[in-house]
Write a protein that holds these residues in place. Structure first.
Motif, short mmCIF file in Angstrom:
data_model
loop_
_atom_site.label_atom_id
_atom_site.label_comp_id
_atom_site.label_asym_id
_atom_site.label_seq_id
_atom_site.Cartn_x
_atom_site.Cartn_y
_atom_site.Cartn_z
N ARG A 151 -23.54 52.38 -1.66
CA ARG A 151 -22.93 51.08 -1.31
C ARG A 151 -23.98 50.12 -0.79
N ARG A 152 -25.20 50.32 -1.16
CA ARG A 152 -26.34 49.45 -0.80
C ARG A 152 -26.65 49.47 0.69
N ALA A 153 -26.22 50.51 1.40
CA ALA A 153 -26.62 50.66 2.80
C ALA A 153 -27.89 51.51 2.80
N HIS A 154 -28.64 51.45 3.90
CA HIS A 154 -29.85 52.25 4.01
C HIS A 154 -29.64 53.23 5.16
N PRO A 155 -29.16 54.46 4.85
CA PRO A 155 -28.77 55.39 5.92
C PRO A 155 -29.85 55.64 6.98
N VAL A 156 -31.11 55.78 6.54
CA VAL A 156 -32.16 56.10 7.51
C VAL A 156 -32.37 54.92 8.47
N ALA A 157 -32.45 53.71 7.92
CA ALA A 157 -32.63 52.52 8.77
C ALA A 157 -31.44 52.33 9.70
N ILE A 158 -30.25 52.56 9.16
CA ILE A 158 -29.03 52.39 9.98
C ILE A 158 -29.05 53.36 11.15
N GLU A 159 -29.43 54.60 10.87
CA GLU A 159 -29.41 55.60 11.95
C GLU A 159 -30.46 55.29 13.02
N TYR A 160 -31.65 54.86 12.58
CA TYR A 160 -32.69 54.50 13.56
C TYR A 160 -32.23 53.33 14.43
N LEU A 161 -31.65 52.32 13.79
CA LEU A 161 -31.20 51.14 14.54
C LEU A 161 -30.10 51.52 15.52
N PHE A 162 -29.18 52.37 15.06
CA PHE A 162 -28.08 52.80 15.94
C PHE A 162 -28.61 53.58 17.13
N VAL A 163 -29.52 54.50 16.86
CA VAL A 163 -30.04 55.36 17.92
C VAL A 163 -30.82 54.54 18.95
N GLY B 38 -22.06 44.93 13.70
CA GLY B 38 -22.67 44.76 12.38
C GLY B 38 -22.87 46.08 11.65
N LEU B 39 -23.17 47.12 12.41
CA LEU B 39 -23.46 48.43 11.79
C LEU B 39 -22.21 49.27 11.55
N TYR B 40 -21.09 48.88 12.16
CA TYR B 40 -19.94 49.79 12.23
C TYR B 40 -19.54 50.38 10.87
N ASN B 41 -19.27 49.51 9.89
CA ASN B 41 -18.77 50.01 8.60
C ASN B 41 -19.77 50.94 7.89
N PRO B 42 -21.02 50.49 7.66
CA PRO B 42 -21.95 51.41 6.98
C PRO B 42 -22.26 52.65 7.80
N PHE B 43 -22.28 52.53 9.13
CA PHE B 43 -22.58 53.69 9.96
C PHE B 43 -21.48 54.75 9.85
N MET B 44 -20.23 54.31 9.94
CA MET B 44 -19.12 55.27 9.86
C MET B 44 -19.09 55.91 8.48
N LEU B 45 -19.36 55.11 7.45
CA LEU B 45 -19.39 55.64 6.08
C LEU B 45 -20.49 56.71 5.96
N MET B 46 -21.61 56.41 6.58
CA MET B 46 -22.74 57.35 6.56
C MET B 46 -22.38 58.68 7.24
N CYS B 47 -21.51 58.60 8.27
CA CYS B 47 -21.10 59.83 8.95
C CYS B 47 -20.38 60.77 7.97
N PHE B 48 -19.65 60.19 7.01
CA PHE B 48 -18.89 61.02 6.07
C PHE B 48 -19.75 61.51 4.92
N ALA C 253 -35.92 58.73 21.85
CA ALA C 253 -34.88 58.59 20.83
C ALA C 253 -35.52 58.61 19.44
N LEU C 254 -36.60 57.84 19.29
CA LEU C 254 -37.31 57.81 18.00
C LEU C 254 -37.88 59.18 17.65
N LEU C 255 -38.45 59.82 18.66
CA LEU C 255 -39.08 61.12 18.45
C LEU C 255 -38.06 62.17 17.99
N MET C 256 -36.91 62.21 18.67
CA MET C 256 -35.88 63.21 18.31
C MET C 256 -35.39 62.99 16.89
N LEU C 257 -35.16 61.72 16.53
CA LEU C 257 -34.65 61.43 15.20
C LEU C 257 -35.71 61.72 14.13
#
Lengths: 252, 329
Positions: free
Chosen positions: B187-199, B169-179, B92-96
């Motif tokens: 909005r003070r989210a960290h898209p890269v960290a959020i995506e790694y944590l989600f994956v 916990g990730l839902y709101n910033p993650f969905m926002l990041m999708c858009f 998962a980490l490798l693909m991302l």
């Protein structure tokens, strides 16, 4: 402008591999003004916006000299909206305005704030609409509304009118002017609509990987910066009466 | 656990539950299903929004390799936790990482890693099956009622609890990041960290589901409930909960179907989810019929009376602004 700048960019350079995207940019955005950034496709406008938002590694410095809220509102050019995703305008606002995960319910405070912002941008009637069914103009006003929370001191807009027609663009310009004048918001806007920008902005910077020129719309119109960047010549016709700025020529 | 088994056995003997729940393995399978089903359903709405469905399949295939690797390195059959979760998380980490570091399309990167892990998995399976019965590995491919041990159930419970907390916990910033990732960042989210944590969370949940659903069909339980829910709801909240409900229902009915027949669990669960998808699709079609008739009638009226196409009503606020402009001029 004699006042201290709100945004101060010094010697900003961005590279992708060996290719320079932005080269040694220095410019200032003064408080309470609408500063427009003009440039052709590939000039590095969006890269500059990403740098201002802190999302782009760069050399040089970007300093914000906030006086009040210390908030930056950002209006993106577009959203990656999957038309099959069931998301309404109110859901979009809840994603941004409440801490509680959207599936766990809505916050009354967020709902009240959302309605205030929608009223500010004349989009109250869109609250229950699916995001995928909004027109280009409606979407841009929704994106502007979201950027107004929390109260921003600076608004950064990336090509907000690229998918709006002429009449929609005029209405959007009026909305921006109202925000600047009534709410003392400083606006930094990227656009490629020359005439609209020259009529609307207080200050204009012309960019083509490096800063070609910065100044008032009249100064920019008189200079050869736009001809140099866009390859266009000014038409010697009179400016639009009343709404246009004195001395601003009409550009094709 | 014995207390729960006794309780289910008692209810099954009393006739409150199907007789199949008198078996301990069935109770463990149901409990595991009630943890991973809702998780896959809820997570599926986020995976579909971020277009990560193929990514899920990549993780599932990598898990198969992980099991083979675990066996090769001496982990006991059925308890290849280090291999399973280790390889899934690593892939998962490798693909991302590769996707973020190159300009290659996401599908290309996942396809490359998926093909490589599959090939490696097949090679290792051949080596492994010299020592083990291949039918025991088959359970990983298609899912099985019999393979969930008490130890598995505890691990699935822990992963489920952690994953639920992270996803909420990730839902709101993650969905926002999708858009728009830049919008999320503003909005003070960290898209890269959020995506790694989600994956990483998705990799754990998918790996935890494999013994029950199987490598080949876990993707379907991520995508189908979300797609079915999207057919008939309008808001994000309803979308999430209906997807959770459909996944849970499919899981329970699929488990019962599998217990009364010789069907593999994964196939039974996915067939149930497919039936629900077509049901919602039918609802969508029926709901669209009055609108379609109305549009057809309006179009006919428009054509015969004015010979001009029907135009969309102008936006009232734009009209207001335009009127103000005219007055100023």
């Amino acid at each position: 402008m004699s006042t201290a700048p709100l945004i101060e960019i010094r010697d900003l350079s961005v590279r992708r591999g060996r290719a320079p995207i932005l080269d040694d940019i220095s410019l200032e955005v003064h408080p309470g003004t609408l500063h427009a950034l003009l440039g052709p496709n590939g000039a590095g406008k969006t890269t500059l916006v990403q740098s201002l938002l802190g999302g782009m590694p760069h050399r040089g410095s970007i300093r914000y000299h906030f006086r009040k809220q210390q908030n930056i509102g950002y209006v993106p050019q577009r959203l990656e909206l999957d038309p099959t995703l069931p998301i309404r305008v109110q859901d979009f606002f809840r994603l941004m305005m409440q801490r509680r995960a959207v599936p766990l319910g809505s916050s009354a405070v967020a709902r009240t704030q959302m309605r205030r912002l929608l009223a500010l941008t004349g989009t109250e009637h869109l609250e229950g609409r699916s995001m995928a069914t909004l027109s280009g103009g409606e979407l841009q006003r929704i994106l502007l509304a979201q950027a107004l929370h929390p109260d921003p001191e600076v608004l950064i807009l990336d090509e907000p009118t690229s998918s709006i027609d002429e009449s929609g663009r005029q209405a959007y310009g009026d909305l921006l002017s109202r925000l600047r004048d009534a709410h003392q918001v400083t606006i930094f806007m990227v656009s490629h609509h020359l005439r609209w920008v020259l009529e609307l902005a207080d200050e204009v910077s012309v960019l083509d990987r490096r800063l070609i020129q910065s100044g008032s719309p009249a100064e920019i119109a008189k200079s050869n910066a736009i001809e140099q960047v866009f390859g266009l010549a000014p038409q010697p016709t009179a400016s639009r009466g009343g709404s246009g700025r004195a001395g601003v020529s009409t550009w094709i | 656990m014995d207390l729960i088994d006794d309780l289910f056995r008692h209810w099954a003997q009393q006739g409150y539950l199907p007789a199949t729940f008198a078996h301990d393995f069935m109770v463990r399978a149901l409990l595991a299903g009630l943890i991973v089903g809702p998780l896959l359903g809820g997570m599926g709405t986020m995976i579909v929004a971020r277009k990560l469905a193929f990514f899920t399949q990549g993780i599932a295939h990598a898990s198969l390799t992980g099991v083979s690797l675990g066996l090769l390195f001496g982990e006991p059959l059925g308890e290849t936790y280090a291999g399973l979760y280790g390889v899934a998380l690593l892939c998962a980490l490798l693909m991302l990482y590769i996707r973020n570091r190159t300009r290659a399309a996401s599908d290309t990167v996942i396809g490359v890693v998926l093909a490589q892990t599959m090939a490696l998995g097949i090679v290792m399976l051949v080596l492994v099956t010299k020592q083990f019965d291949v039918h025991q590995i088959e359970a990983m491919l298609f899912g099985s009622l019999l393979t969930i041990s008490e130890q598995d159930l505890v691990l699935i419970g822990v992963i489920g609890a952690v994953a639920a907390l992270v996803l909420i916990g990730l839902y709101n910033p993650f969905m926002l990041m999708c858009f728009n990732p830049a919008l999320a960042a503003s909005r003070r989210a960290h898209p890269v960290a959020i995506e790694y944590l989600f994956v990483l969370t998705a990799a754990l949940v998918v790996s935890a589901s494999l013994k029950l659903i199987g490598v080949l069909l876990v993707l379907a339980l991520v995508v189908l409930p979300a797609a079915a829910a999207a057919n008939i709801v309008r808001g994000l909240s309803a979308y999430f909960w209906l997807s959770v409900l459909i996944a849970t229902l499919s899981m329970v009915v699929g488990l019962l179907l599998a217990s009364y027949s010789s069907l593999p669990v994964g196939a039974a669960v996915v067939l149930c989810a497919s039936a629900l998808y077509y049901l919602t699709w039918l609802f969508k079609l029926i709901a669209a019929l009055p609108d379609a008739r109305q549009t057809e009638t309006s179009a006919k009226v428009g054509t015969t009376s004015s010979h001009r196409p029907v135009r969309e009503a102008p936006d009232p606020s734009l009209a207001r602004t335009a009127a103000t402009q005219e007055t100023k001029r």
